[in-house]
Design a protein around this motif. Structure first.
Motif, mmCIF file in Angstrom:
data_model
loop_
_atom_site.group_PDB
_atom_site.id
_atom_site.type_symbol
_atom_site.label_atom_id
_atom_site.label_comp_id
_atom_site.label_asym_id
_atom_site.label_seq_id
_atom_site.Cartn_x
_atom_site.Cartn_y
_atom_site.Cartn_z
ATOM 1 N N THR A 139 105.862 33.862 -20.574
ATOM 2 C CA THR A 139 105.028 34.868 -21.219
ATOM 3 C C THR A 139 103.678 34.215 -21.499
ATOM 4 O O THR A 139 103.627 33.082 -21.982
ATOM 5 C CB THR A 139 105.689 35.348 -22.525
ATOM 6 N N ILE A 140 102.592 34.910 -21.177
ATOM 7 C CA ILE A 140 101.249 34.354 -21.373
ATOM 8 C C ILE A 140 100.548 35.116 -22.489
ATOM 9 O O ILE A 140 100.452 36.345 -22.456
ATOM 10 C CB ILE A 140 100.409 34.430 -20.083
ATOM 11 N N PRO A 148 95.898 37.311 -30.977
ATOM 12 C CA PRO A 148 96.732 37.095 -29.795
ATOM 13 C C PRO A 148 96.808 38.363 -28.954
ATOM 14 O O PRO A 148 96.860 39.478 -29.492
ATOM 15 C CB PRO A 148 98.094 36.734 -30.380
ATOM 16 N N TYR A 149 96.787 38.175 -27.646
ATOM 17 C CA TYR A 149 96.870 39.291 -26.707
ATOM 18 C C TYR A 149 97.792 38.873 -25.572
ATOM 19 O O TYR A 149 97.562 37.844 -24.930
ATOM 20 C CB TYR A 149 95.471 39.626 -26.175
ATOM 21 N N VAL A 150 98.853 39.646 -25.335
ATOM 22 C CA VAL A 150 99.813 39.316 -24.286
ATOM 23 C C VAL A 150 99.218 39.707 -22.932
ATOM 24 O O VAL A 150 98.917 40.878 -22.689
ATOM 25 C CB VAL A 150 101.168 40.020 -24.517
ATOM 26 N N LEU A 151 99.050 38.704 -22.077
ATOM 27 C CA LEU A 151 98.518 38.932 -20.730
ATOM 28 C C LEU A 151 99.629 39.206 -19.723
ATOM 29 O O LEU A 151 99.419 39.913 -18.742
ATOM 30 C CB LEU A 151 97.704 37.724 -20.268
ATOM 31 N N ARG A 152 100.806 38.583 -19.963
ATOM 32 C CA ARG A 152 101.943 38.787 -19.053
ATOM 33 C C ARG A 152 103.224 38.567 -19.836
ATOM 34 O O ARG A 152 103.372 37.579 -20.539
ATOM 35 C CB ARG A 152 101.875 37.783 -17.895
ATOM 36 N N LEU A 153 104.142 39.512 -19.718
ATOM 37 C CA LEU A 153 105.469 39.321 -20.303
ATOM 38 C C LEU A 153 106.311 38.501 -19.346
ATOM 39 O O LEU A 153 106.212 38.648 -18.128
ATOM 40 C CB LEU A 153 106.142 40.661 -20.578
ATOM 41 N N GLY A 154 107.126 37.646 -19.904
ATOM 42 C CA GLY A 154 107.995 36.796 -19.099
ATOM 43 C C GLY A 154 109.250 36.464 -19.874
ATOM 44 O O GLY A 154 109.862 37.341 -20.474
ATOM 45 N N GLY A 155 109.579 35.169 -19.913
ATOM 46 C CA GLY A 155 110.820 34.710 -20.522
ATOM 47 C C GLY A 155 110.875 34.797 -22.033
ATOM 48 O O GLY A 155 111.914 34.534 -22.628
ATOM 49 N N LEU A 156 109.787 35.169 -22.673
ATOM 50 C CA LEU A 156 109.743 35.334 -24.128
ATOM 51 C C LEU A 156 109.344 36.774 -24.424
ATOM 52 O O LEU A 156 108.331 37.260 -23.925
ATOM 53 C CB LEU A 156 108.731 34.355 -24.736
ATOM 54 N N ILE A 158 108.144 40.282 -26.327
ATOM 55 C CA ILE A 158 107.066 40.660 -27.233
ATOM 56 C C ILE A 158 107.608 40.827 -28.652
ATOM 57 O O ILE A 158 106.911 40.524 -29.626
ATOM 58 C CB ILE A 158 106.329 41.935 -26.738
ATOM 59 N N GLU A 159 108.867 41.230 -28.774
ATOM 60 C CA GLU A 159 109.476 41.376 -30.097
ATOM 61 C C GLU A 159 109.567 40.017 -30.806
ATOM 62 O O GLU A 159 109.322 39.932 -32.020
ATOM 63 C CB GLU A 159 110.873 42.016 -29.989
ATOM 64 N N LEU A 161 107.580 37.466 -30.339
ATOM 65 C CA LEU A 161 106.212 37.111 -30.735
ATOM 66 C C LEU A 161 105.776 37.903 -31.965
ATOM 67 O O LEU A 161 105.201 37.345 -32.900
ATOM 68 C CB LEU A 161 105.243 37.373 -29.581
ATOM 69 N N GLU A 162 106.031 39.208 -31.959
ATOM 70 C CA GLU A 162 105.651 40.040 -33.092
ATOM 71 C C GLU A 162 106.365 39.606 -34.369
ATOM 72 O O GLU A 162 105.750 39.573 -35.445
ATOM 73 C CB GLU A 162 105.987 41.514 -32.799
ATOM 74 N N LYS A 163 107.625 39.241 -34.248
ATOM 75 C CA LYS A 163 108.377 38.785 -35.425
ATOM 76 C C LYS A 163 107.735 37.527 -36.008
ATOM 77 O O LYS A 163 107.600 37.393 -37.228
ATOM 78 C CB LYS A 163 109.836 38.520 -35.037
ATOM 79 N N GLU A 164 107.331 36.626 -35.160
ATOM 80 C CA GLU A 164 106.760 35.366 -35.633
ATOM 81 C C GLU A 164 105.351 35.544 -36.203
ATOM 82 O O GLU A 164 104.977 34.923 -37.189
ATOM 83 C CB GLU A 164 106.732 34.340 -34.485
ATOM 84 N N LEU A 165 104.556 36.398 -35.552
ATOM 85 C CA LEU A 165 103.165 36.574 -35.960
ATOM 86 C C LEU A 165 102.974 37.678 -36.994
ATOM 87 O O LEU A 165 101.893 37.804 -37.565
ATOM 88 C CB LEU A 165 102.289 36.869 -34.737
ATOM 89 N N GLY A 166 104.007 38.479 -37.211
ATOM 90 C CA GLY A 166 103.869 39.574 -38.177
ATOM 91 C C GLY A 166 103.110 40.697 -37.561
ATOM 92 O O GLY A 166 102.398 41.437 -38.170
#
Length: 166
Positions: A139-140, A148-156, A158-159, A161-166
């Motif tokens: 995931t990029i 933060p802006y997700v450029l590509r979803l991959g092995g991690l 988005i949920e 990331l959102e949980k960690e970053l709030g």
């Protein structure tokens, strides 16, 4: 960080030189010299998900050659999860610019046998580490605009990331 070595990667993969490579490090502390700024939110997800399938994008420092970044002023960095990859980077003592081990435009390999089939004797070294545990691209996440802006979803996800970053 060596443009001659980086050029060999592009040549082997037949990768266009305007397609940046990911720079792999073995510790979070190795990111700082490679970037102009390492935001707190990036440090937060790095400490949670590295090593792992997460690539972070920042403004590059002058230490990173333009060839490594495809001529862009940004650099993509990750810490791989595989213990042999981490050990290789640690023993090198410098960041390794590397894409997946496949010819440009082809499916990413998940075994050393796939790499051997793709490159044969042209590959100077194939590190046998067993089958990839994730089998997806990383995931990029970009930190160029402050948020933060997700450029590509991959092995991690988005949920995660959102949980960690709030």
């Amino acid at each position: 960080l060596d443009p001659v070595a980086v050029a060999k990667v592009y040549e082997l993969k037949k990768r266009p030189v305007d397609h940046p490579l990911i720079v792999h490090v073995s510790r979070i502390a190795e990111v700082t010299p490679l970037v102009k700024e390492f935001p707190e939110s990036a440090q937060k997800i790095a400490s949670q998900f590295w090593p792992g399938p997460l690539t972070l994008v920042f403004q590059k420092s002058d230490l990173v050659p333009d060839l490594t970044t495809g001529g862009m002023n940004t650099v993509a960095i990750r810490i791989p999860q595989h213990p042999q990859a981490l050990e290789l980077i640690q023993k090198c003592g410098f960041p390794l610019a590397a894409p997946s081990a496949n010819p440009f435009g082809k499916i990413s390999p998940t075994t050393a046998q796939h790499v051997e089939k793709s490159f044969g004797s042209k590959a100077p070294l194939i590190l046998e580490g067993g089958t990839c545990s994730v089998g997806l691209e990383s995931t990029i996440v970009s930190f160029l605009e402050g948020q933060p802006y997700v450029l590509r979803l991959g092995g991690l996800s988005i949920e995660a990331l959102e949980k960690e970053l709030g």
